[in-house]
Motif scaffolding. Structure first.
Motif, mmCIF file in Angstrom:
data_model
loop_
_atom_site.group_PDB
_atom_site.id
_atom_site.type_symbol
_atom_site.label_atom_id
_atom_site.label_comp_id
_atom_site.label_asym_id
_atom_site.label_seq_id
_atom_site.Cartn_x
_atom_site.Cartn_y
_atom_site.Cartn_z
ATOM 1 N N VAL A 1 0.860 -1.175 0.000
ATOM 2 C CA VAL A 1 0.000 0.000 0.000
ATOM 3 C C VAL A 1 0.903 1.233 0.000
ATOM 4 C CG1 VAL A 1 -1.817 1.222 1.250
ATOM 5 C CG2 VAL A 1 -1.742 -1.271 1.310
ATOM 6 N N TRP B 1 0.718 8.240 -2.059
ATOM 7 C CA TRP B 1 -0.696 8.302 -2.449
ATOM 8 C C TRP B 1 -0.991 9.560 -3.254
ATOM 9 C CZ3 TRP B 1 -4.219 5.127 -3.544
ATOM 10 C CH2 TRP B 1 -4.486 4.002 -2.768
ATOM 11 N N LEU C 1 -10.326 4.535 -7.728
ATOM 12 C CA LEU C 1 -9.305 3.575 -7.292
ATOM 13 C C LEU C 1 -9.867 2.577 -6.285
ATOM 14 C CD1 LEU C 1 -6.296 6.013 -6.603
ATOM 15 C CD2 LEU C 1 -6.602 4.552 -8.606
ATOM 16 N N THR D 1 -8.281 -0.786 -3.786
ATOM 17 C CA THR D 1 -7.173 -1.647 -3.365
ATOM 18 C C THR D 1 -7.732 -3.019 -3.003
ATOM 19 O OG1 THR D 1 -5.863 0.213 -2.574
ATOM 20 C CG2 THR D 1 -5.318 -1.943 -1.670
ATOM 21 N N HIS E 1 -0.728 0.487 -8.410
ATOM 22 C CA HIS E 1 0.276 0.097 -7.417
ATOM 23 C C HIS E 1 0.035 -1.366 -7.086
ATOM 24 C CE1 HIS E 1 3.150 1.214 -4.155
ATOM 25 N NE2 HIS E 1 2.669 0.105 -3.620
ATOM 26 N N SER F 1 -1.412 -6.761 -1.877
ATOM 27 C CA SER F 1 -2.608 -6.177 -2.465
ATOM 28 C C SER F 1 -2.238 -5.457 -3.752
ATOM 29 C CB SER F 1 -3.267 -5.208 -1.481
ATOM 30 O OG SER F 1 -2.393 -4.134 -1.220
ATOM 31 N N THR G 1 -3.583 -2.154 -6.267
ATOM 32 C CA THR G 1 -4.450 -0.988 -6.368
ATOM 33 C C THR G 1 -4.714 -0.699 -7.851
ATOM 34 O OG1 THR G 1 -3.628 -0.069 -4.307
ATOM 35 C CG2 THR G 1 -4.677 1.482 -5.826
ATOM 36 N N LYS H 1 -11.325 3.464 -2.830
ATOM 37 C CA LYS H 1 -10.413 4.411 -2.190
ATOM 38 C C LYS H 1 -11.039 5.799 -2.324
ATOM 39 C CE LYS H 1 -6.618 5.958 -0.403
ATOM 40 N NZ LYS H 1 -6.314 5.716 1.014
#
Ligand SMILES: Nc1ncnc2c1ncn2[C@@H]1O[C@H](COP(=O)(O)OP(=O)(O)O)[C@@H](O)[C@H]1O
Ligand SMILES: [Mg+2]
Length: 340
Positions: free
Chosen positions: A253, A259, A270, A272, A300, A313, A315, A337
Motif C-alpha cells: 500500500v 498516495w 481507485l 485496493t 500500485h 494487495s 491498487t 479508495k
C-alpha cells in the motif's frame, strides 16, 4: 524447547547519569518455542529484544518469572549445570564478536577449548562446522581478511561447534548488505532444516521474519504486544506497531506521500484489492471485472510470498461506465479508495 513464563527484567538504577532510575526493559513476557521451530522477535530499537534474547540463556537473570529450556528451570540450576545448558545454546551477534587475534579455525574451536575438548578433536570438529557453513578453505585466515558475510558465517560456525539444540541470533544480518543478508538467511534456514536446531532470532527487519520464521512475536515497551503464526500476523496485524512492520515488509500500500503522487497520475476511481492465500477464488477479481465490463490500469501492487503463500494487495484505477463500476465494486465488496 524454550518456555518463558511471565518473565521480566528490571535493571536497578545506578543512582547517577542516564541510568539513574530503575528501568524495566522486559515486562511479563510469556512465550513458547517448540523444538525445531524458528521464532522471530521484532520491535523498534529499545523495545527490549536483546534483553529478552539474553534472558533465554540467563546471560541476563530475570527479575521475575521463569525461563525453561528443555524442561529445566534455569533459575533452579547450579552454576555448573547452567554452564552445561548454555553450551547447548549457541548465540550470534550483529557485530560478529570474533577474536581478531585468532584464525577462523581458532575462533570456531574456541568454545570447544573452553569446554575442555582435546585439541585435535576440537580442531576436527571446527573443520567440520566450517565445511557446513562453506568456509573450509578460509580456516587459516583471520577475521579481518574476511567479508562481513563470511565473518557472520564464522560466527554461526562457532555457535554450532558445541552442537547446540538452540541458536539465538541478535540482529545477525543487520550489519550486512541485502545480498549477503540473503546468504546468511539461507544458511540459518539450513541450520534449522538440516540440523533441526531451534532458532530465536531478534531483528528490526520484517523481511527477515517473513523469509525465515515460523512464528513471530512483536515487542513494544518491553512487552510482547502480538504473537502468532507468521502468515496470520502478516495478513491480519492487530497492534499498530505490528501494522507498521508488516506494511514496511509488504510495501503493498503506498505511503501517504506516495498516495498523492499516485492520485495525480491516476485521477480515476481507485480500489485496493487484497491478495491472500485464503482468497476463496483466485481469479474472482478478473471474473468480476469481465462480468461488469470494467477495465483497469494497475496503479500500485505489492504481492509477495510469506511462508510459501501469496500475500499483499493491488491498487487498480478503474475505467468504464460509472454505473458498471458501482456494480463491480458492490459485488467485489471492497470499499473504493476515497477521492482526493
Ligand atoms: N544494563 C542496563 N541497564 C539499564 N538499562 C538497560 C540496560 N540494558 C538495556 N537497557 C535498556 O533497556 C531497554 C531495552 O534494551 P534492548 O533490550 O537492548 O532493546 P532492543 O534490543 O530492542 O533495541 C533500552 O531502553 C535500554 O536502554
Ligand atoms: Mg538489540
Amino acid at each position: 524447547m524454550i518456555e518463558l513464563r511471565n518473565v521480566g527484567k528490571t535493571y536497578p538504577g545506578t543512582g547517577r547519569g542516564a541510568r539513574k532510575k530503575p528501568f524495566t526493559a522486559v515486562e511479563d513476557v510469556s512465550l513458547t518455542v517448540a523444538e525445531g521451530r524458528v521464532l522471530g522477535v521484532v520491535g523498534h530499537s529499545g523495545a527490549g529484544k536483546s534483553t529478552l534474547l539474553r534472558l533465554v540463556n540467563h546471560l541476563e537473570v530475570p527479575t521475575s518469572g521463569q525461563v525453561l529450556v528443555d524442561g529445566q528451570d534455569l533459575g533452579a540450576l547450579s552454576g555448573r549445570q547452567l554452564r552445561d545448558v548454555r553450551r547447548s545454546i549457541g548465540m550470534i551477534f550483529q557485530q560478529f564478536n570474533l577474536f581478531r587475534s585468532r584464525t577462523v579455525l581458532g575462533n570456531v574451536a574456541y568454545p570447544l577449548k573452553l569446554a575442555g575438548t582435546p585439541r585435535a578433536q576440537a580442531r576436527a570438529r571446527a573443520a567440520e562446522v566450517l565445511r557446513f557453513v562453506g568456509l573450509e578453505d578460509q580456516a587459516r585466515r583471520y577475521p579481518e581478511q574476511l567479508s562481513g558475510g563470511q565473518r557472520q558465517r564464522v560466527g554461526i560456525a562457532r555457535a554450532l561447534a558445541t552442537s547446540p539444540g538452540v541458536l539465538l541470533c541478535d540482529e545477525a544480518t543487520s550489519a550486512l548488505d541485502p545480498h549477503t543478508t540473503g546468504e546468511v538467511l539461507d544458511l540459518l534456514r539450513r541450520v534449522n532444516s538440516e540440523l533441526g536446531i531451534t532458532i530465536v532470532l531478534v531483528t528490526h527487519e520484517m523481511d527477515v521474519v517473513r523469509s525465515l520464521c515460523d512464528e513471530v512475536a512483536v515487542m513494544s515497551g518491553g512487552r510482547v504486544v502480538e504473537s502468532g503464526d507468521v502468515y496470520d500476523v502478516f495478513s491480519r496485524p492487530r497492534h499498530p506497531v505490528t501494522e507498521v512492520f508488516v506494511r514496511s515488509a509488504l510495501q503493498d500500500v503506498p505511503g501517504e506521500a506516495a498516495w498523492e503522487r499516485l492520485r495525480a497520475r491516476h485521477p480515476g476511481r481507485l480500489v485496493t484489492v487484497p491478495v491472500a492465500r485464503d482468497t476463496a477464488e483466485p481469479d474472482r477479481l478478473s471474473r468480476l471485472l469481465r462480468a461488469h465490463g470494467v477495465d483497469f490500469t494497475v496503479a500500485h501492487a505489492g504481492v509477495g510470498e510469506v511462508r510459501d503463500a501469496p500475500l499483499g494487495s493491488v491498487t487498480l484505477e478503474l475505467h468504464g461506465d460509472g454505473a458498471d463500476i458501482d456494480a463491480f465494486l458492490a459485488e467485489l465488496a471492497v470499499p473504493e479508495k476515497a477521492g482526493v
